[in-house]
Design an enzyme around this catalytic site. Structure first.
Site, mmCIF file in Angstrom:
data_model
loop_
_atom_site.group_PDB
_atom_site.id
_atom_site.type_symbol
_atom_site.label_atom_id
_atom_site.label_comp_id
_atom_site.label_asym_id
_atom_site.label_seq_id
_atom_site.Cartn_x
_atom_site.Cartn_y
_atom_site.Cartn_z
ATOM 1 C CE LYS A 217 -2.440 -1.617 3.502
ATOM 2 N NZ LYS A 217 -2.349 -3.064 3.408
ATOM 3 N N GLY A 218 2.001 1.208 0.702
ATOM 4 C CA GLY A 218 2.843 2.404 0.831
ATOM 5 C C GLY A 218 3.133 3.027 -0.514
ATOM 6 C CE LYS A 219 5.576 1.540 -7.209
ATOM 7 N NZ LYS A 219 6.193 0.661 -8.163
ATOM 8 N N GLY B 146 2.751 -1.527 8.495
ATOM 9 C CA GLY B 146 4.120 -1.202 8.095
ATOM 10 C C GLY B 146 4.099 -0.867 6.617
ATOM 11 C CB THR C 99 5.255 -4.240 11.790
ATOM 12 O OG1 THR C 99 4.665 -3.287 10.919
ATOM 13 C CG2 THR C 99 5.029 -3.822 13.225
ATOM 14 N NE ARG D 299 4.759 -11.684 13.114
ATOM 15 C CZ ARG D 299 3.479 -11.704 13.412
ATOM 16 N NH1 ARG D 299 2.958 -12.750 14.022
ATOM 17 N NH2 ARG D 299 2.693 -10.698 13.106
ATOM 18 N NE ARG E 183 5.048 -9.329 4.991
ATOM 19 C CZ ARG E 183 5.579 -8.282 4.368
ATOM 20 N NH1 ARG E 183 5.900 -8.371 3.098
ATOM 21 N NH2 ARG E 183 5.759 -7.145 4.991
ATOM 22 C CB SER F 129 3.574 -2.045 -8.532
ATOM 23 O OG SER F 129 4.827 -1.857 -7.976
#
Ligand code: IMP
Length: 435
Positions: free
Chosen positions: A18-20, A42, A305, A308, A310, A416
């Protein structure tokens, strides 16, 4: 007139990148608003060669001229926020009361919330553990609903009343944590001193954010709503109880930001080209094998965050359709397509078999018993990270995108193909002002 606001919502189990996309879309907006979750999120944004990982502060902070809002629906951890703000400032990013505003009504994560999160997880038996981020999210939302033991961001503005509240709640929490988990007591005066320090640093940013947003919306200023987590982790619609504790679908925006539902505008559903999940719970397309490891290594699938690893698996079109329907998604943004490069074939789950029955609608209650029905498409070997146009993608990659569009019944607006701002193909977007 239709609202020009835009929401970016993850349609899987979070970490869709989502950040991008928020960073890209934010440049056409005046406000960026978080409405759910807290420092469990994160969001990674790459600006040139500079990498930023944001947990609580909206991604618009990296773009000049944007006002960033932490809405009332967020659980706000001042410790994490101050650390994040200091980190941004030390890298030359301006953060102050003009470009960051925090809702007085957001609930505050307290030290006992983080402690309870860890202690209660530790007490759960195998198979019942949720695998939380240990950021105190669940216990803080529980106190919000309980009311009598809640402390809100607005309380920071009255240090005397804040001190009284902290002392009284700390005494109660010490008793509770000792009785339930044998937890060590916390010293209330230390907490008072710590939170008074946060009050000094943050008070210029604390305000009635709902009023600001409603005024901005009435004046026609564009707002971007930045989702946290992913729809399948929604407390109502996700794979309960293996979910987070807030309303993370687009349905959570109006109440979590304090704006009317009609103002939400375009809803962009963010999907990763495959699926990942952190923490426990059903994950029908999981590949606990070499394919999963390939995706993990190539996609660097380790929590932003918690670090761990995924869990990784194939794209689940049935689950995404379910999430997109709940969110009212208008168009999709596809991330991490480049990670699939090099696979001979790629599988897409189109529905499930449960016993004798075939179902094409995701139903959280049935997912423990569901067997996936897959459609298989051919992979590609060509490096796609420099493709700037859809037509530059290899045939099979285009075929994959077209198959997803048709299975999901919505256009894919953006694709993306790498982490950098420039590695985004603008495809079938209908968002005004972006094509
Ligand atoms: P909590 O939100 O810390 O209570 O964690 C509940 C579940 O949601 C766990 O499985 C977490 O791994 C997951 N989770 C929470 N936030 C995120 C996120 O931003 N991305 C992915 N998973 C998340």
């Amino acid at each position: 007139m239709a609202s020009s606001n835009v929401a970016v919502i993850g349609l899987q189990w979070g970490d869709e990148g989502k950040g991008k996309i928020v960073d890209a879309l934010a440049r056409n907006c005046r406000y960026v608003t978080r409405f759910c979750g807290g420092a469990n999120a994160g969001h990674t944004v790459l600006v040139g060669s500079d990498k930023y990982v944001l947990h609580l502060i909206p991604c618009g902070i990296l773009t000049e001229g944007i006002v960033n809002i932490v809405g009332n629906g967020v659980v706000f951890d001042p410790a994490g926020a101050v650390q994040e703000i200091d980190g941004l400032r030390s890298r030359g990013v301006m953060v102050n009361g003009n470009n960051l505003k925090i809702s007085t009504n957001a609930h505050m994560v307290m030290p006992w919330h983080k402690r309870e999160d860890v202690l209660s997880e530790a007490k759960l038996s195998a198979g019942k553990k949720i695998g939380t981020t240990a950021r105190g999210i669940g216990p803080c939302y529980a106190d919000k609903a309980r009311r009598s033991t809640a402390i809100r961001v607005g309380d920071l503005l009255d240090p005397e009343a804040l001190g009284l509240k902290i002392r009284s709640v700390a005494a109660h929490k010490n008793e509770l944590l000792a009785a339930m988990y044998g937890g060590e007591p916390m010293e209330p005066e230390i907490v008072v001193a710590e939170y008074t320090g946060y009050a000094n640093k943050l008070s210029e940013m604390i305000t009635n954010t709902g009023a600001i947003l409603r005024k901005a919306i009435s004046a026609g200023q564009r707002v971007l709503f930045e989702g946290g987590q992913g729809s399948m982790l929604d407390v109502d619609h996700g794979t309960y109880p293996f979910v987070t504790s807030s309303a993370v679908t687009a349905c959570g925006i109006p109440s979590g930001a304090g704006i009317p539902p009609s103002a939400v505008g375009q809803i962009v559903g963010l999907i990763k080209a495959y699926t990942t999940r952190v923490g426990a719970g059903p994950f029908p397309t999981e590949q606990d094998n070499q394919t999963g490891q390939y995706l993990r290594d190539k996609g660097n699938e380790y929590g932003a965050t918690t670090g761990r690893p995924r869990r990784c698996g194939w794209f689940d079109a049935a689950a995404v359709r379910y999430a997109a329907d709940i969110c009212g998604v208008n168009e999709l943004a596809l991330s991490l397509l480049d990670v699939l490069t090099g696979l001979d074939e790629i599988r897409i789950c189109t529905g499930y078999r449960v016993g004798e029955d075939q179902i094409d609608e995701f139903d959280p209650a049935l997912m423990n018993k569901a067997q996936c029905i897959y459609q298989t498409v051919k992979g590609w070997d060509e490096d796609i990270t420099d493709c700037a146009e859809f037509d530059e993608l290899p045939d099979q990659a285009r075929q994959y995108v077209n198959t997803l569009e048709s299975l999901l019944g919505r256009p894919i607006g953006f694709i993306s193909v790498g982490p950098e701002r420039s590695q985004t193909i603008v495809h079938n977007t209908r968002i005004e002002g972006l094509k």
